[in-house]
Scaffold this motif. Structure first.
Motif, PDB file in Angstrom:
ATOM      1  N   UNK A   1       1.740   0.525  -4.753  1.00  0.00           N
ATOM      2  CA  UNK A   1       1.355   1.916  -4.536  1.00  0.00           C
ATOM      3  C   UNK A   1       2.221   2.536  -3.451  1.00  0.00           C
ATOM      4  N   UNK A   2       2.420   3.838  -3.559  1.00  0.00           N
ATOM      5  CA  UNK A   2       3.134   4.599  -2.538  1.00  0.00           C
ATOM      6  C   UNK A   2       2.254   5.776  -2.154  1.00  0.00           C
ATOM      7  N   UNK A   3       1.885   5.842  -0.870  1.00  0.00           N
ATOM      8  CA  UNK A   3       1.025   6.908  -0.383  1.00  0.00           C
ATOM      9  C   UNK A   3       1.501   7.318   1.005  1.00  0.00           C
ATOM     10  N   UNK A   4       1.873   8.589   1.155  1.00  0.00           N
ATOM     11  CA  UNK A   4       2.373   9.101   2.441  1.00  0.00           C
ATOM     12  C   UNK A   4       3.514   8.252   2.994  1.00  0.00           C
TER      13      UNK A   4
ATOM     14  N   UNK B   1      -1.625 -11.843  -2.016  1.00  0.00           N
ATOM     15  CA  UNK B   1      -0.486 -11.421  -1.224  1.00  0.00           C
ATOM     16  C   UNK B   1      -0.679  -9.945  -0.908  1.00  0.00           C
ATOM     17  N   UNK B   2      -0.321  -9.541   0.284  1.00  0.00           N
ATOM     18  CA  UNK B   2      -0.374  -8.120   0.638  1.00  0.00           C
ATOM     19  C   UNK B   2       0.649  -7.842   1.721  1.00  0.00           C
ATOM     20  N   UNK B   3       1.349  -6.727   1.552  1.00  0.00           N
ATOM     21  CA  UNK B   3       2.333  -6.309   2.555  1.00  0.00           C
ATOM     22  C   UNK B   3       2.533  -4.812   2.431  1.00  0.00           C
ATOM     23  N   UNK B   4       2.755  -4.159   3.555  1.00  0.00           N
ATOM     24  CA  UNK B   4       2.977  -2.717   3.571  1.00  0.00           C
ATOM     25  C   UNK B   4       4.274  -2.409   4.301  1.00  0.00           C
ATOM     26  N   UNK B   5       4.937  -1.344   3.847  1.00  0.00           N
ATOM     27  CA  UNK B   5       6.189  -0.898   4.446  1.00  0.00           C
ATOM     28  C   UNK B   5       6.138   0.602   4.635  1.00  0.00           C
ATOM     29  N   UNK B   6       6.565   1.065   5.800  1.00  0.00           N
ATOM     30  CA  UNK B   6       6.720   2.494   6.046  1.00  0.00           C
ATOM     31  C   UNK B   6       8.129   2.877   5.625  1.00  0.00           C
ATOM     32  N   UNK B   7       8.229   3.780   4.660  1.00  0.00           N
ATOM     33  CA  UNK B   7       9.534   4.191   4.146  1.00  0.00           C
ATOM     34  C   UNK B   7      10.040   5.414   4.897  1.00  0.00           C
ATOM     35  N   UNK B   8      11.332   5.454   5.077  1.00  0.00           N
ATOM     36  CA  UNK B   8      11.997   6.578   5.709  1.00  0.00           C
ATOM     37  C   UNK B   8      12.110   7.731   4.716  1.00  0.00           C
ATOM     38  N   UNK B   9      12.378   8.910   5.237  1.00  0.00           N
ATOM     39  CA  UNK B   9      12.617  10.078   4.393  1.00  0.00           C
ATOM     40  C   UNK B   9      13.908   9.940   3.586  1.00  0.00           C
ATOM     41  N   UNK B  10      14.713   8.943   3.892  1.00  0.00           N
ATOM     42  CA  UNK B  10      15.985   8.727   3.198  1.00  0.00           C
ATOM     43  C   UNK B  10      15.798   8.126   1.811  1.00  0.00           C
ATOM     44  N   UNK B  11      14.620   7.570   1.521  1.00  0.00           N
ATOM     45  CA  UNK B  11      14.357   6.928   0.238  1.00  0.00           C
ATOM     46  C   UNK B  11      13.830   7.959  -0.751  1.00  0.00           C
ATOM     47  N   UNK B  12      14.383   7.945  -1.959  1.00  0.00           N
ATOM     48  CA  UNK B  12      13.921   8.823  -3.039  1.00  0.00           C
ATOM     49  C   UNK B  12      12.706   8.160  -3.683  1.00  0.00           C
ATOM     50  N   UNK B  13      11.519   8.506  -3.213  1.00  0.00           N
ATOM     51  CA  UNK B  13      10.299   7.818  -3.637  1.00  0.00           C
ATOM     52  C   UNK B  13       9.968   8.033  -5.110  1.00  0.00           C
ATOM     53  N   UNK B  14      10.462   9.089  -5.717  1.00  0.00           N
ATOM     54  CA  UNK B  14      10.195   9.347  -7.132  1.00  0.00           C
ATOM     55  C   UNK B  14      11.024   8.469  -8.064  1.00  0.00           C
ATOM     56  N   UNK B  15      12.040   7.798  -7.545  1.00  0.00           N
ATOM     57  CA  UNK B  15      12.940   7.001  -8.385  1.00  0.00           C
ATOM     58  C   UNK B  15      12.818   5.493  -8.132  1.00  0.00           C
TER      59      UNK B  15
END
Length: 132
Positions: A56-59, A88-102
């Protein structure tokens, strides 16, 4: 590209119901490889299948969750079992540099590969110099 992907130690599963807390939550080993136009995130999640994997990707927080299914052979039952189902569980904070729609993902033999494309404005490009 220092903070394109930042890991978070908070498991999304620990905030859920009491039943899920009884299962042990594991952090999958992850490699992150930077390419010129994308990042590759490779996570080892042995025993996880497409049916038990949730991404999942949220905020701009990417969450990976997968449950290890332990199936008993048909016709057998365990008198005592020291192995139990795990998650298994892991979370990552993505930068604005990543195109989250792709973002794309594949799971092969318990190895999850996510491709995180960079936005066009953040890709490395060569600028040609023209003679005047």
């Amino acid at each position: 590209m220092n903070n394109v992907v930042r890991s978070s130690n908070h498991s999304p599963l620990l905030q859920r119901g009491e039943e899920q807390r009884s299962q042990e939550t594991l952090l999958p080993a992850v490699d992150i490889i930077e390419e010129s136009n994308a990042l590759k995130l490779v996570a080892d999640m042995p025993g996880v299948t497409n049916e038990t994997l949730k991404i999942e990707l949220d905020n701009n927080v990417l969450s990976l969750e997968g449950e290890i299914a332990l199936n008993m052979p048909e016709g057998l039952s365990a008198l005592h079992a020291e192995v139990r189902g795990q998650r298994f569980a892991r979370r990552f904070n993505l930068s604005h540099e990543v195109d989250s729609d792709a973002i794309t993902a594949t799971l092969v033999n318990g190895v999850l590969t996510l491709t995180l494309p960079k936005k066009d404005s953040h890709r490395t490009r060569r600028i040609e110099v023209q003679a005047a």
